[in-house]
Scaffold this motif. Structure first.
Motif, mmCIF file in Angstrom:
data_model
loop_
_atom_site.group_PDB
_atom_site.id
_atom_site.type_symbol
_atom_site.label_atom_id
_atom_site.label_comp_id
_atom_site.label_asym_id
_atom_site.label_seq_id
_atom_site.Cartn_x
_atom_site.Cartn_y
_atom_site.Cartn_z
ATOM 1 N N GLU A 15 0.804 -1.223 0.000
ATOM 2 C CA GLU A 15 0.000 0.000 0.000
ATOM 3 C C GLU A 15 0.837 1.273 0.000
ATOM 4 O O GLU A 15 0.301 2.370 -0.045
ATOM 5 C CB GLU A 15 -0.972 0.008 1.184
ATOM 6 C CG GLU A 15 -0.320 0.088 2.536
ATOM 7 C CD GLU A 15 0.133 -1.256 3.094
ATOM 8 O OE1 GLU A 15 0.687 -1.253 4.193
ATOM 9 O OE2 GLU A 15 -0.030 -2.301 2.445
ATOM 10 N N ARG A 53 -1.493 -0.832 -3.740
ATOM 11 C CA ARG A 53 -2.807 -1.406 -3.456
ATOM 12 C C ARG A 53 -3.419 -0.680 -2.276
ATOM 13 O O ARG A 53 -2.711 -0.172 -1.411
ATOM 14 C CB ARG A 53 -2.672 -2.878 -3.059
ATOM 15 C CG ARG A 53 -2.340 -3.783 -4.193
ATOM 16 C CD ARG A 53 -2.410 -5.212 -3.710
ATOM 17 N NE ARG A 53 -1.995 -6.107 -4.783
ATOM 18 C CZ ARG A 53 -1.612 -7.336 -4.595
ATOM 19 N NH1 ARG A 53 -1.566 -7.849 -3.379
ATOM 20 N NH2 ARG A 53 -1.269 -8.092 -5.607
ATOM 21 N N GLN A 54 -4.740 -0.687 -2.230
ATOM 22 C CA GLN A 54 -5.449 -0.163 -1.073
ATOM 23 C C GLN A 54 -5.280 -1.152 0.071
ATOM 24 O O GLN A 54 -5.227 -2.363 -0.165
ATOM 25 C CB GLN A 54 -6.933 0.028 -1.382
ATOM 26 C CG GLN A 54 -7.189 1.124 -2.392
ATOM 27 C CD GLN A 54 -6.742 2.485 -1.892
ATOM 28 O OE1 GLN A 54 -6.987 2.855 -0.750
ATOM 29 N NE2 GLN A 54 -6.071 3.241 -2.747
ATOM 30 N N GLU A 56 -6.077 -3.749 2.920
ATOM 31 C CA GLU A 56 -7.152 -4.739 3.021
ATOM 32 C C GLU A 56 -8.188 -4.264 4.036
ATOM 33 O O GLU A 56 -7.844 -3.773 5.098
ATOM 34 C CB GLU A 56 -6.591 -6.086 3.475
ATOM 35 C CG GLU A 56 -5.645 -6.712 2.484
ATOM 36 C CD GLU A 56 -6.343 -7.259 1.260
ATOM 37 O OE1 GLU A 56 -7.485 -7.722 1.374
ATOM 38 O OE2 GLU A 56 -5.733 -7.208 0.184
ATOM 39 N N GLN A 57 -9.466 -4.429 3.688
ATOM 40 C CA GLN A 57 -10.513 -4.113 4.640
ATOM 41 C C GLN A 57 -10.740 -5.307 5.543
ATOM 42 O O GLN A 57 -10.548 -6.448 5.148
ATOM 43 C CB GLN A 57 -11.810 -3.768 3.916
ATOM 44 C CG GLN A 57 -11.771 -2.441 3.218
ATOM 45 C CD GLN A 57 -13.136 -2.079 2.649
ATOM 46 O OE1 GLN A 57 -13.967 -2.943 2.471
ATOM 47 N NE2 GLN A 57 -13.322 -0.827 2.374
ATOM 48 N N SER A 58 -11.177 -5.034 6.732
ATOM 49 C CA SER A 58 -11.469 -6.095 7.681
ATOM 50 C C SER A 58 -12.625 -6.943 7.141
ATOM 51 O O SER A 58 -13.588 -6.440 6.579
ATOM 52 C CB SER A 58 -11.874 -5.489 9.033
ATOM 53 O OG SER A 58 -12.270 -6.495 9.903
ATOM 54 N N THR A 59 -12.533 -8.266 7.328
ATOM 55 C CA THR A 59 -13.574 -9.163 6.814
ATOM 56 C C THR A 59 -14.840 -9.105 7.644
ATOM 57 O O THR A 59 -15.875 -9.562 7.204
ATOM 58 C CB THR A 59 -13.059 -10.618 6.809
ATOM 59 O OG1 THR A 59 -12.635 -10.962 8.122
ATOM 60 C CG2 THR A 59 -11.930 -10.785 5.831
#
Length: 63
Positions: A15, A53-54, A56-59
């Protein structure tokens, strides 16, 4: 994306800008890229800035 510079082993987070790659995705930091004349020592190809890359969002985040 490779997480470290193949020459000096510095961290290359996906990122953050500052990584360089060749067409085979050999990865290097900006310092090593300059020292190598923007040429990959493995294939002889030119090095280009690696895209970022952005994070990672939390799942568990609701969409």
């Amino acid at each position: 994306m490779k997480p470290i510079c193949e020459r000096c082993q510095v961290s290359l987070p996906a990122e953050q800008p500052g990584a360089w790659i060749c067409s085979y995705e050999c990865s290097f930091c900006s310092t090593c890229c300059v020292q190598m004349g923007q040429r990959c020592p493995n294939c002889g190809g030119d090095l280009q800035r690696r895209p970022t890359r952005q994070p990672e969002q939390s799942t568990d985040t609701q969409r």
